[in-house]
Design a protein around this motif. Structure first.
Motif, PDB file in Angstrom:
ATOM      1  N   GLN A   3      -0.980  29.216 -14.968  1.00 17.18           N
ATOM      2  CA  GLN A   3      -2.141  29.335 -15.843  1.00 17.18           C
ATOM      3  C   GLN A   3      -3.317  28.492 -15.346  1.00 17.18           C
ATOM      4  N   LYS A   4      -3.005  27.291 -14.850  1.00 14.18           N
ATOM      5  CA  LYS A   4      -4.073  26.381 -14.411  1.00 14.18           C
ATOM      6  C   LYS A   4      -4.873  26.995 -13.250  1.00 14.18           C
ATOM      7  N   LEU A   5      -4.142  27.588 -12.318  1.00 13.99           N
ATOM      8  CA  LEU A   5      -4.810  28.190 -11.173  1.00 13.99           C
ATOM      9  C   LEU A   5      -5.565  29.446 -11.599  1.00 13.99           C
ATOM     10  N   PHE A   6      -4.948  30.192 -12.504  1.00 15.09           N
ATOM     11  CA  PHE A   6      -5.581  31.389 -13.045  1.00 15.09           C
ATOM     12  C   PHE A   6      -6.926  31.027 -13.692  1.00 15.09           C
ATOM     13  N   ASP A   7      -6.920  29.998 -14.533  1.00  6.88           N
ATOM     14  CA  ASP A   7      -8.157  29.587 -15.217  1.00  6.88           C
ATOM     15  C   ASP A   7      -9.203  29.160 -14.193  1.00  6.88           C
ATOM     16  N   HIS A   8      -8.735  28.428 -13.197  1.00  6.63           N
ATOM     17  CA  HIS A   8      -9.665  27.961 -12.161  1.00  6.63           C
ATOM     18  C   HIS A   8     -10.296  29.152 -11.435  1.00  6.63           C
ATOM     19  N   LEU A   9      -9.468  30.122 -11.057  1.00  7.36           N
ATOM     20  CA  LEU A   9      -9.994  31.256 -10.302  1.00  7.36           C
ATOM     21  C   LEU A   9     -10.960  32.094 -11.136  1.00  7.36           C
TER      22      LEU A   9
END
Ligand code: FES
Ligand SMILES: [Fe+2]
Length: 445
Positions: A3-9
């Motif tokens: 989720q963290k990477l998803f939000d960042h992207l």
């Protein structure tokens, strides 16, 4: 995807579409000397320190599906035979006879329990063991166990067969880093199969080919007819350790909570059609997550591979092989998720035709680049932010070769420091985005 990477992207994608400059602190790229594309000493260093020491794709299990099947392979400057052993394991060997060094066979594909060297008939089994020699009485005290074919390190990733000539190299996973986990996880390489495979000879240095695949800056110009919906596209650039990189492209417009297309994104009608069209009977990757369905990921894997774009039905793999200073081979695979063995869906025909058309455009232009790059009128290669993956690849090439071995004028300056390499880059970009948001807030007050 976490989720963290998803939000960042997601945040990065908005930023990428609205930014007015490269992120603050991102290095400016010094000019690159064109001699890197035609200097024979540099090409020799690439062969010795990169192609002899890196993991490379030599084939796919689908090409040698049954025990006994073999494929000969010469793309990386050494004669190799890939054998599907009677025990089910796939192994690579030098295709070199232990008697007097003849290439054992030049047949491209075959199926056999034993392979006889064409010269004097020494016979090896499909696990590389020497099983008989003619006139053994003339070789006293001969121990055939000491004359097996010389093995080459082999690792499988899904059905892809990777080889490495360096016995001391790190394993494939360490060498690929985070990319390996993406491939083994979300993209389910183990479920994919070869739909199409072809190779094109080209009149250019191999680096020009992979460089053409690591930037989207040219899409709006040379692919404006074949990829009309990509016109305004800019990707999210991620640089990985060891020279690999990724572009994250928007393929499919994200929907808001009301199911309406979110504004501010360039729509890729073709990808929408592919994903939405129920008539498309190609099996989809069951593990593809919603983010991956809306975005296209294109990866470079050092030194010579380009994977993707990935989408739910499949992905492509390009391998670029030097055959001379100014010649190379572009090898192209399309992989899908249909292991049924039945007839190919007609939807692949359209994809394959489009893939060929796009590649033909790339080759036409890249062959032209080669003619200019060797000209005395060429004063060097000047790269912009969208070509950061290309610079990263070249910087890594010099590191792998050993900078002290390279003619000083040919070196690229190592201006990309670890701050901009994944995962450190996330905080650098977050800081830049926070700064821009704060500036916009202030301007609005
Ligand atoms: S070189 Fe192979 S059998 Fe003599
Ligand atoms: Fe292209």
């Amino acid at each position: 995807m976490e989720q963290k990477l998803f939000d960042h992207l997601q945040r990065r994608l908005r930023y990428t579409e609205t930014r007015s400059a490269p992120p603050r602190g991102f290095p400016d790229f010094p000019t690159i000397h064109p001699g890197r594309y035609y200097d024979p000493d540099y090409a020799e260093l690439e062969q010795t320190h990169v192609f002899r020491k890196s993991w490379m794709v030599a084939g796919h299990k689908d090409e040698i599906p049954e025990p006994g099947c073999y494929k000969t392979w010469n793309r990386a400057g050494e004669p190799v035979v890939l054998f599907h052993g009677q025990d089910g394991e796939i192994r690579a060997f030098y295709n070199v006879c232990r008697h007097r060094g003849a290439v054992i066979t030049e047949k491209e594909f075959g199926r056999t329990r034993t392979l006889a060297c064409a010269y004097h008939g020494w016979i090896y089994d499909n696990q590389g063991k020497l099983v008989s020699i003619r006139d053994q009485r003339d070789f006293p005290d001969f121990d055939p166990n000491c004359y097996s074919l010389v093995p080459i390190r082999t690792e499988m990733l899904g059905g892809l067969i990777f080889v490495n000539f360096d016995d001391n190299a790190t394993d494939l996973r360490s060498s690929m880093g985070p990319i390996y986990d993406d491939f083994a996880g979300d993209y389910s390489f183990h479920l994919s199969n070869v739909v199409e495979h072809f190779a094109w000879p080209t009149q250019c240095n191999w680096k020009l080919l992979i460089e053409g695949g690591t930037e989207n800056y040219h899409v709006r110009t040379i692919h404006r007819n074949t990829l009309p919906d990509y016109r305004e596209l800019q990707g999210i650039i991620t640089l990985f350790p060891n020279g690999g990189s990724r572009d994250t492209l928007l393929m499919h417009v994200p929907k808001d909570e009301n199911g309406l297309a979110m504004e501010g994104f360039v729509r890729n009608r073709d990808a929408d059609r592919l994903i939405d069209n129920q008539a498309d009977d190609r099996p989809a990757n069951p593990n593809v997550d919603p983010f991956s369905n809306e975005h296209g990921f294109v990866y470079s894997v050092f030194p010579n591979m380009q994977f993707g774009p990935f989408y739910s039905r499949g992905f492509s793999l390009s391998c670029y092989w030097p055959t001379g200073l100014g010649t190379a081979i572009h090898e192209y695979y399309i992989l899908g998720y249909d292991r049924s063995g039945g007839p190919k869906s007609k939807f692949w025909d359209r994809d394959i035709a489009q893939g060929r058309a796009v590649l033909q455009e790339d080759l036409d232009y890249i062959n032209m680049v080669q003619r200019g790059i060797v000209s005395r009128g060429n004063k060097g290669v000047k790269l912009g932010y969208l070509e950061a993956r290309l610079y990263h690849m070249n910087q890594t090439l010099d590191e792998k070769i050993g900078r002290e071995k390279i003619k000083p004028e040919l070196l690229v300056e190592p201006v990309i420091n670890s701050d901009w390499i994944y995962p450190n880059d996330i905080s650098r970009y977050e800081a830049d985005m926070d700064r821009i948001d704060a500036e916009l807030d202030q301007a609005a007050q």
